[in-house]
Write a protein that holds these residues in place. Structure first.
Motif, PDB file in Angstrom:
ATOM      1  N   GLU A  78       0.845  -1.194   0.000  1.00 24.84           N
ATOM      2  CA  GLU A  78       0.000   0.000   0.000  1.00 24.84           C
ATOM      3  C   GLU A  78       0.879   1.241   0.000  1.00 24.84           C
ATOM      4  O   GLU A  78       2.052   1.183   0.355  1.00 24.84           O
ATOM      5  N   THR A  79       0.289   2.360  -0.416  1.00 18.56           N
ATOM      6  CA  THR A  79       1.067   3.594  -0.465  1.00 18.56           C
ATOM      7  C   THR A  79       0.364   4.719   0.274  1.00 18.56           C
ATOM      8  O   THR A  79      -0.860   4.771   0.358  1.00 18.56           O
ATOM      9  N   VAL A  80       1.184   5.600   0.776  1.00 16.88           N
ATOM     10  CA  VAL A  80       0.704   6.880   1.282  1.00 16.88           C
ATOM     11  C   VAL A  80       0.909   7.846   0.131  1.00 16.88           C
ATOM     12  O   VAL A  80       2.007   7.942  -0.418  1.00 16.88           O
ATOM     13  N   ASP A  81      -0.156   8.533  -0.249  1.00 17.48           N
ATOM     14  CA  ASP A  81      -0.110   9.393  -1.427  1.00 17.48           C
ATOM     15  C   ASP A  81       0.449  10.776  -1.145  1.00 17.48           C
ATOM     16  O   ASP A  81       0.980  11.432  -2.043  1.00 17.48           O
ATOM     17  N   LEU A  82       0.307  11.222   0.099  1.00 18.73           N
ATOM     18  CA  LEU A  82       0.758  12.558   0.468  1.00 18.73           C
ATOM     19  C   LEU A  82       1.125  12.569   1.934  1.00 18.73           C
ATOM     20  O   LEU A  82       0.401  12.035   2.770  1.00 18.73           O
ATOM     21  N   LEU A  83       2.237  13.199   2.226  1.00 13.48           N
ATOM     22  CA  LEU A  83       2.723  13.354   3.588  1.00 13.48           C
ATOM     23  C   LEU A  83       2.660  14.834   3.936  1.00 13.48           C
ATOM     24  O   LEU A  83       3.274  15.653   3.241  1.00 13.48           O
ATOM     25  N   LEU A  84       1.892  15.186   4.954  1.00  5.12           N
ATOM     26  CA  LEU A  84       1.868  16.552   5.475  1.00  5.12           C
ATOM     27  C   LEU A  84       2.782  16.541   6.694  1.00  5.12           C
ATOM     28  O   LEU A  84       2.467  15.933   7.718  1.00  5.12           O
ATOM     29  N   LEU A  85       3.931  17.183   6.589  1.00  2.82           N
ATOM     30  CA  LEU A  85       5.017  17.030   7.541  1.00  2.82           C
ATOM     31  C   LEU A  85       5.322  18.315   8.292  1.00  2.82           C
ATOM     32  O   LEU A  85       5.760  19.301   7.690  1.00  2.82           O
ATOM     33  N   ASP A  86       5.095  18.276   9.605  1.00  2.72           N
ATOM     34  CA  ASP A  86       5.443  19.403  10.472  1.00  2.72           C
ATOM     35  C   ASP A  86       6.964  19.523  10.520  1.00  2.72           C
ATOM     36  O   ASP A  86       7.677  18.519  10.510  1.00  2.72           O
ATOM     37  N   HIS A 109      10.021   8.478  -3.284  1.00  4.07           N
ATOM     38  CA  HIS A 109       9.147   9.227  -4.187  1.00  4.07           C
ATOM     39  C   HIS A 109       7.842   9.667  -3.522  1.00  4.07           C
ATOM     40  O   HIS A 109       6.969  10.222  -4.202  1.00  4.07           O
ATOM     41  N   THR A 110       7.718   9.456  -2.221  1.00  6.75           N
ATOM     42  CA  THR A 110       6.527   9.896  -1.505  1.00  6.75           C
ATOM     43  C   THR A 110       6.426  11.420  -1.577  1.00  6.75           C
ATOM     44  O   THR A 110       7.387  12.130  -1.291  1.00  6.75           O
ATOM     45  N   ALA A 111       5.257  11.911  -1.965  1.00  2.70           N
ATOM     46  CA  ALA A 111       5.041  13.359  -2.054  1.00  2.70           C
ATOM     47  C   ALA A 111       4.942  13.948  -0.647  1.00  2.70           C
ATOM     48  O   ALA A 111       4.234  13.415   0.203  1.00  2.70           O
ATOM     49  N   VAL A 112       5.655  15.043  -0.429  1.00  3.65           N
ATOM     50  CA  VAL A 112       5.705  15.674   0.888  1.00  3.65           C
ATOM     51  C   VAL A 112       5.381  17.155   0.761  1.00  3.65           C
ATOM     52  O   VAL A 112       5.925  17.850  -0.089  1.00  3.65           O
ATOM     53  N   VAL A 113       4.501  17.620   1.641  1.00  7.69           N
ATOM     54  CA  VAL A 113       4.254  19.050   1.801  1.00  7.69           C
ATOM     55  C   VAL A 113       4.651  19.386   3.233  1.00  7.69           C
ATOM     56  O   VAL A 113       4.132  18.801   4.186  1.00  7.69           O
ATOM     57  N   MET A 114       5.599  20.298   3.375  1.00  3.16           N
ATOM     58  CA  MET A 114       6.047  20.726   4.696  1.00  3.16           C
ATOM     59  C   MET A 114       5.003  21.666   5.287  1.00  3.16           C
ATOM     60  O   MET A 114       4.409  22.478   4.562  1.00  3.16           O
ATOM     61  N   CYS A 115       4.794  21.563   6.594  1.00  6.50           N
ATOM     62  CA  CYS A 115       3.820  22.403   7.289  1.00  6.50           C
ATOM     63  C   CYS A 115       4.513  23.080   8.464  1.00  6.50           C
ATOM     64  O   CYS A 115       5.168  22.415   9.267  1.00  6.50           O
ATOM     65  N   SER A 116       4.360  24.393   8.550  1.00  4.74           N
ATOM     66  CA  SER A 116       5.025  25.129   9.618  1.00  4.74           C
ATOM     67  C   SER A 116       4.319  26.443   9.886  1.00  4.74           C
ATOM     68  O   SER A 116       3.629  26.970   9.015  1.00  4.74           O
ATOM     69  N   GLY A 117       4.514  26.949  11.074  1.00  3.88           N
ATOM     70  CA  GLY A 117       4.018  28.278  11.406  1.00  3.88           C
ATOM     71  C   GLY A 117       4.978  29.351  10.912  1.00  3.88           C
ATOM     72  O   GLY A 117       4.688  30.540  10.987  1.00  3.88           O
ATOM     73  N   SER A 118       6.111  28.922  10.390  1.00  4.50           N
ATOM     74  CA  SER A 118       7.168  29.836   9.979  1.00  4.50           C
ATOM     75  C   SER A 118       7.114  30.150   8.492  1.00  4.50           C
ATOM     76  O   SER A 118       6.833  29.283   7.672  1.00  4.50           O
ATOM     77  N   THR A 119       7.420  31.395   8.165  1.00  6.62           N
ATOM     78  CA  THR A 119       7.588  31.778   6.762  1.00  6.62           C
ATOM     79  C   THR A 119       9.056  32.109   6.500  1.00  6.62           C
ATOM     80  O   THR A 119       9.393  32.802   5.550  1.00  6.62           O
ATOM     81  N   TYR A 120       9.918  31.572   7.333  1.00  4.85           N
ATOM     82  CA  TYR A 120      11.355  31.794   7.259  1.00  4.85           C
ATOM     83  C   TYR A 120      11.884  31.323   5.906  1.00  4.85           C
ATOM     84  O   TYR A 120      11.718  30.162   5.523  1.00  4.85           O
TER      85      TYR A 120
END
Length: 170
Positions: A78-86, A109-120
């Motif tokens: 099975e695959t994880v299609d998207l990783l929302l990563l703090d 090749h797992t797609a990752v979107v980084m999530c943060s409170g920072s706009t650094y």
């Protein structure tokens, strides 16, 4: 969770209406990695309740738990299609987790979107250098996620009167 048949109306570039049918479309598997339970719950509420986005949600409380989850899923085929990563987590932070993910042949090749409170700017640049598909500033929203989706192969956003569905190729 499988959807029977999903019909989506799309406007083509020439504004003619085209009916597309995605037979046996599947809801996407999204792994949310956040060490703070309140932040994970807020993300779930904002995306699934406020934005009415349907997808299968899996939650990991840290980088190592996320890697273990991804490996276990891969072993089952099975695959994880998207990783929302703090980014900011104790122990293994989001960047270290992303580096380890990219070094793993089965998961790289797992797609990752980084999530943060920072706009650094340095965080944005580092995420891009490590191959993240995007960077979302908390609180998350469908509006922030939408522009990133075309860059993620096999992941599609379907919007109709029934709501929003994030699906993966069958």
């Amino acid at each position: 969770e499988r959807l029977d048949i999903l019909r989506v109306d799309v406007l083509a570039a020439d504004n003619d209406e085209i009916r597309m049918t995605a037979s046996e479309a599947h809801l996407a598997n999204v792994l949310l990695v956040d060490d703070r339970e309140a932040d994970a719950e807020l993300t779930r509420i904002l995306l699934q309740v406020r934005d009415k986005l349907k997808f299968n949600l899996i939650i990991a409380r840290g980088g190592q738990e996320a890697l273990d989850t991804l490996r276990a899923w891969a072993e089952r085929g099975e695959t994880v299609d998207l990783l929302l990563l703090d980014i900011n987590m104790p122990g293994m932070d989001g960047f270290e987790m992303l580096e380890r993910l990219r070094q793993d042949q089965a998961l790289r090749h797992t797609a990752v979107v980084m999530c943060s409170g920072s706009t650094y700017d340095d965080d944005l640049a580092r995420a891009e250098k490590l191959g993240a598909a995007g960077y979302m500033v908390k609180p998350p929203s469908l509006d922030q996620l939408k522009p990133m989706l075309p860059a993620i192969p096999g992941l599609h956003l379907h919007q109709d009167e029934a709501g929003n569905r994030l699906t993966r190729a069958a």
